[in-house]
Design a protein around this motif. Structure first.
Motif, PDB file in Angstrom:
ATOM      1  N   VAL A  82       0.656  -1.224   0.102  1.00  0.00           N
ATOM      2  CA  VAL A  82       0.013   0.130  -0.035  1.00  0.00           C
ATOM      3  C   VAL A  82       0.759   1.350  -0.063  1.00  0.00           C
ATOM      4  N   SER A  83       2.223   1.307   0.372  1.00  0.00           N
ATOM      5  CA  SER A  83       3.022   2.284   0.431  1.00  0.00           C
ATOM      6  C   SER A  83       4.405   1.923   0.556  1.00  0.00           C
ATOM      7  N   GLY A  84       5.250   2.860   0.691  1.00  0.00           N
ATOM      8  CA  GLY A  84       6.860   2.553   0.748  1.00  0.00           C
ATOM      9  C   GLY A  84       6.813   1.855   2.056  1.00  0.00           C
ATOM     10  N   THR A  87       5.812  -1.620   2.372  1.00  0.00           N
ATOM     11  CA  THR A  87       6.931  -2.654   1.722  1.00  0.00           C
ATOM     12  C   THR A  87       7.964  -2.499   2.626  1.00  0.00           C
ATOM     13  N   ILE A  88       8.636  -1.692   3.321  1.00  0.00           N
ATOM     14  CA  ILE A  88       9.909  -1.518   4.020  1.00  0.00           C
ATOM     15  C   ILE A  88       9.390  -2.595   5.437  1.00  0.00           C
ATOM     16  N   ALA A  89       8.220  -2.367   5.805  1.00  0.00           N
ATOM     17  CA  ALA A  89       7.646  -3.151   6.937  1.00  0.00           C
ATOM     18  C   ALA A  89       7.413  -4.487   6.892  1.00  0.00           C
ATOM     19  N   ASP A 111      10.241   9.091   9.315  1.00  0.00           N
ATOM     20  CA  ASP A 111       9.296   9.236  10.390  1.00  0.00           C
ATOM     21  C   ASP A 111       8.174   7.881  10.482  1.00  0.00           C
ATOM     22  N   THR A 112       7.817   7.483   9.340  1.00  0.00           N
ATOM     23  CA  THR A 112       6.619   6.423   9.310  1.00  0.00           C
ATOM     24  C   THR A 112       7.101   5.228   9.648  1.00  0.00           C
ATOM     25  N   LEU A 113       8.356   5.087   9.754  1.00  0.00           N
ATOM     26  CA  LEU A 113       9.033   3.588  10.201  1.00  0.00           C
ATOM     27  C   LEU A 113       9.113   3.528  11.688  1.00  0.00           C
ATOM     28  N   ILE A 165      19.925   0.992   5.906  1.00  0.00           N
ATOM     29  CA  ILE A 165      20.674   2.238   5.347  1.00  0.00           C
ATOM     30  C   ILE A 165      19.478   3.038   4.612  1.00  0.00           C
ATOM     31  N   GLN A 166      19.356   4.314   5.175  1.00  0.00           N
ATOM     32  CA  GLN A 166      18.310   5.121   4.453  1.00  0.00           C
ATOM     33  C   GLN A 166      19.134   6.236   3.335  1.00  0.00           C
ATOM     34  N   ARG A 167      18.993   5.825   2.116  1.00  0.00           N
ATOM     35  CA  ARG A 167      19.437   7.047   1.238  1.00  0.00           C
ATOM     36  C   ARG A 167      19.162   8.276   1.149  1.00  0.00           C
ATOM     37  N   SER A 168      17.731   8.528   1.095  1.00  0.00           N
ATOM     38  CA  SER A 168      17.432   9.774   0.935  1.00  0.00           C
ATOM     39  C   SER A 168      17.339  10.746   2.067  1.00  0.00           C
ATOM     40  N   ARG A 169      17.509  11.991   2.060  1.00  0.00           N
ATOM     41  CA  ARG A 169      17.488  12.831   3.068  1.00  0.00           C
ATOM     42  C   ARG A 169      15.891  12.599   3.812  1.00  0.00           C
ATOM     43  N   GLY A 170      15.026  12.371   3.129  1.00  0.00           N
ATOM     44  CA  GLY A 170      13.536  12.311   3.580  1.00  0.00           C
ATOM     45  C   GLY A 170      13.234  13.905   3.699  1.00  0.00           C
ATOM     46  N   TYR A 171      12.833  13.909   4.793  1.00  0.00           N
ATOM     47  CA  TYR A 171      12.554  15.430   5.312  1.00  0.00           C
ATOM     48  C   TYR A 171      13.308  15.692   6.557  1.00  0.00           C
ATOM     49  N   VAL A 200      18.295  -1.756   2.315  1.00  0.00           N
ATOM     50  CA  VAL A 200      18.425  -0.334   1.474  1.00  0.00           C
ATOM     51  C   VAL A 200      17.135   0.482   1.518  1.00  0.00           C
ATOM     52  N   ASP A 201      16.911   1.403   2.258  1.00  0.00           N
ATOM     53  CA  ASP A 201      15.816   2.115   1.848  1.00  0.00           C
ATOM     54  C   ASP A 201      16.126   2.974   0.812  1.00  0.00           C
ATOM     55  N   ASN A 202      15.466   2.672  -0.297  1.00  0.00           N
ATOM     56  CA  ASN A 202      15.983   3.391  -1.612  1.00  0.00           C
ATOM     57  C   ASN A 202      15.135   4.455  -2.133  1.00  0.00           C
ATOM     58  N   CYS A 203      14.112   4.715  -1.349  1.00  0.00           N
ATOM     59  CA  CYS A 203      13.041   5.601  -1.782  1.00  0.00           C
ATOM     60  C   CYS A 203      13.460   7.038  -2.209  1.00  0.00           C
ATOM     61  N   TYR A 204      12.953   7.410  -3.257  1.00  0.00           N
ATOM     62  CA  TYR A 204      13.573   8.693  -3.868  1.00  0.00           C
ATOM     63  C   TYR A 204      14.872   8.698  -4.536  1.00  0.00           C
ATOM     64  N   CYS A 205      15.393   7.555  -4.444  1.00  0.00           N
ATOM     65  CA  CYS A 205      16.789   7.304  -5.096  1.00  0.00           C
ATOM     66  C   CYS A 205      17.056   6.497  -6.404  1.00  0.00           C
ATOM     67  N   GLY A 223      11.208  -0.063  -2.046  1.00  0.00           N
ATOM     68  CA  GLY A 223      10.759   1.133  -2.156  1.00  0.00           C
ATOM     69  C   GLY A 223       9.298   1.454  -2.603  1.00  0.00           C
ATOM     70  N   SER A 224       9.085   2.614  -3.054  1.00  0.00           N
ATOM     71  CA  SER A 224       7.463   2.929  -3.391  1.00  0.00           C
ATOM     72  C   SER A 224       7.319   3.136  -4.823  1.00  0.00           C
ATOM     73  N   LEU A 225       6.340   2.672  -5.343  1.00  0.00           N
ATOM     74  CA  LEU A 225       5.896   2.835  -6.834  1.00  0.00           C
ATOM     75  C   LEU A 225       5.267   4.057  -6.906  1.00  0.00           C
ATOM     76  N   ILE A 226       5.123   4.950  -6.035  1.00  0.00           N
ATOM     77  CA  ILE A 226       4.159   6.226  -6.224  1.00  0.00           C
ATOM     78  C   ILE A 226       5.354   7.233  -6.319  1.00  0.00           C
ATOM     79  N   LYS A 227       6.710   6.721  -6.071  1.00  0.00           N
ATOM     80  CA  LYS A 227       7.950   7.605  -6.348  1.00  0.00           C
ATOM     81  C   LYS A 227       8.396   7.377  -7.625  1.00  0.00           C
ATOM     82  N   ASN A 228       9.876   7.326  -7.682  1.00  0.00           N
ATOM     83  CA  ASN A 228      10.591   7.349  -8.757  1.00  0.00           C
ATOM     84  C   ASN A 228      10.352   6.055  -9.685  1.00  0.00           C
TER      85      ASN A 228
HETATM   86  C1  LIG Z   1       8.806   8.022   1.035  1.00  0.00           C
HETATM   87  C2  LIG Z   1       9.658   7.399   2.001  1.00  0.00           C
HETATM   88  C3  LIG Z   1       9.227   6.128   2.850  1.00  0.00           C
HETATM   89  C4  LIG Z   1       7.930   5.714   2.681  1.00  0.00           C
HETATM   90  O1  LIG Z   1       7.074   6.439   2.628  1.00  0.00           O
HETATM   91  P1  LIG Z   1       5.502   6.172   2.266  1.00  0.00           P
HETATM   92  O2  LIG Z   1       4.886   7.432   2.128  1.00  0.00           O
HETATM   93  O3  LIG Z   1       4.831   5.291   3.129  1.00  0.00           O
HETATM   94  O4  LIG Z   1       5.777   5.647   0.759  1.00  0.00           O
HETATM   95  C5  LIG Z   1      10.191   5.831   3.427  1.00  0.00           C
HETATM   96  N1  LIG Z   1      11.548   6.264   3.675  1.00  0.00           N
HETATM   97  C6  LIG Z   1      11.862   7.352   2.850  1.00  0.00           C
HETATM   98  C7  LIG Z   1      13.142   7.708   2.923  1.00  0.00           C
HETATM   99  C8  LIG Z   1      11.012   7.906   2.174  1.00  0.00           C
HETATM  100  O5  LIG Z   1      11.292   8.960   1.343  1.00  0.00           O
END
Ligand SMILES: *Cc1c(COP(=O)(O)O)cnc(C)c1O
Length: 413
Positions: A82-84, A87-89, A111-113, A165-171, A200-205, A223-228
């Motif tokens: 349902v989301s990134g 998937t990671i969970a 945050d969401t993790l 390992i989380q690659r993206s800065r996220g927020y 590796v959390d590859n979200c956004y990368c 990673g998430s399919l509603i991202k890259n």
């Molecule tokens: C977007 C993102 C996630 C997962 O977020 P969802 O909003 O659940 O898709 C996890 N880690 C990082 C670094 C993200 O950018």
């Protein structure tokens, strides 16, 4: 109003950087096409299944393609994620067992993790977190300059089951990790603990570089399919790719032990997942052009940005420091008004779970929450930083950014 002279100056300053994005997109597109050819993608792959989804040919071929594209043994690419976060969970819950230790080597995760990991990141837990099952969590913070703390990682990784390992800065206010840094982390972690799983959390990368984490020795990317990798077309979903045993464990958690990847109907979405994956390298280049354009324009206007306009990038997120509440609000409103969907809406700062200050969010997207599409969020606190990402086409992204800057300049008059 922005002058045409200023726009011309910004454009000429970005020529080489934008050519580099096109170059990476060319390399990644070739990898996608080679995988599609090797696995004989055809019209028949676009037919969907219903119900259990046994023998979903299109889904199975898509996953073989994704594995090759990511440099992995196997992949799971499903609309049932349902989301990134989900998937990671699934990956974490599939791989970790009671008394195992999960070690984050890039500081506190996205945050969401926190709800997934549970204590000590979130207490009380919802009762279903990894910590409720006796999985232990530890982290090594990044150093002050945002680079990994290799010396401490070497010791902390002893005896752990999995490393995150989380690659993206996220927020957060830290740089994204380039593929060379992932490679260096893999070397240090393997030397100290050859048995641990490197996740590796590859979200956004995805597709920001021409090399993906499994190609430098990571065990699993997520990673998430509603991202890259959805290229703006995937309607929902997530993916994991990596070692076949870890992909299998993730599948057992997504569906059920004993069922794994065999079930999960594609519900007629296969063509969009293929076409999105085909578009993804190009779409990522469009998003990178859009955010680097924003960085260059705002730099010319005297603002600071991170990354700098012509920096080598590792994710699609752009931080823009406005140092002014009114400026960031009007910028976000201008992004909204310059979007293809909901352009009439006027964003207002509002309270968000997990944030201690109100957040203003601009997103006029075809896919709800799709952040490969032009979108912008800003917590309303100094230094009034906007996090800008996405842009399905550079033309529309550039238009949105110009609209936002004009809205901001108009408000200042
Ligand atoms: C977007 C993102 C996630 C997962 O977020 P969802 O909003 O659940 O898709 C996890 N880690 C990082 C670094 C993200 O950018």
């Amino acid at each position: 109003m922005i002058s045409s002279e200023l726009l011309a100056k910004v454009a000429s300053g970005l020529l080489e950087t934008h050519a580099q994005f096109d170059n990476i997109s060319q390399i990644n597109t070739a990898r996608v096409l080679e995988a599609f050819r090797k696995h004989r993608v055809s019209d028949a792959c676009f037919a969907g299944t219903t119900g259990y989804g046994y023998n979903d040919h299109g889904r199975d071929v898509l996953e073989k393609c994704m594995a090759d594209i990511m440099g992995a043994e196997a992949a799971l690419m499903r609309v049932q994620f349902v989301s990134g976060t989900h998937t990671i969970a699934c990956a974490l819950c599939g791989i970790l067992r009671p008394n195992d230790v999960l070690l984050s080597v890039t500081g506190t995760p996205y945050d969401t993790l926190h709800g997934v990991i549970g204590s000590p990141l979130r207490t009380p837990t919802d009762g279903a977190a990894l910590s409720d099952f006796g999985v232990l969590y530890r982290e090594v913070a990044l150093l002050g300059d945002g680079t990994p703390d290799y010396a401490n990682i070497q010791t902390a990784v002893q005896g752990v089951k999995a490393v995150l390992i989380q690659r993206s800065r996220g927020y957060s206010d830290r740089p994204a990790l380039g593929i060379e840094t992932v490679a260096a982390l893999v070397r240090v972690i393997r030397a100290a603990n050859s048995a641990c799983c490197i996740l590796v959390d590859n979200c956004y990368c995805e597709f920001v570089s021409s090399v993906e984490p499994c190609m430098v020795g990571a065990d699993l990317v997520m990673g998430s399919l509603i991202k890259n990798p959805g290229g703006g077309l995937a309607p929902t979903g997530g993916y994991v790719a990596g070692r076949a045993d870890l992909v299998q464990l993730t599948a057992q958690r997504l569906t059920a032990p004993g069922i794994g990847a065999e079930c999960g109907s594609s519900l007629g979405q296969n063509r969009l997942l293929y076409q999105g994956l085909f578009m993804a390298p190009h779409t990522v280049a469009q998003a990178l052009k859009t955010v680097s354009f924003a960085a260059a324009l705002l730099t010319e206007l005297g603002y600071t940005t991170d990354p700098a306009p012509n920096a080598v990038r590792a994710d699609i997120i752009q931080m823009l420091h406005f140092n002014d509440a009114e400026a960031v609000i009007s910028f976000c409103r201008g992004i909204q008004a310059g979007s293809p969907v909901d352009a009439f809406a006027v964003p207002e700062p509002g309270d968000m779970p997990g944030y201690d200050s109100p957040v203003i969010m601009a997103a006029g997207t075809f896919i709800q929450g799709g952040s490969i599409e032009l979108s912008c969020d800003a917590p309303m606190r100094p230094p009034f930083t906007a996090y800008l990402q996405g842009g399905l086409t550079y033309e529309a992204g550039r238009y949105g950014v110009i609209n936002a800057v004009n809205a901001m300049l108009g408000q200042q008059q």
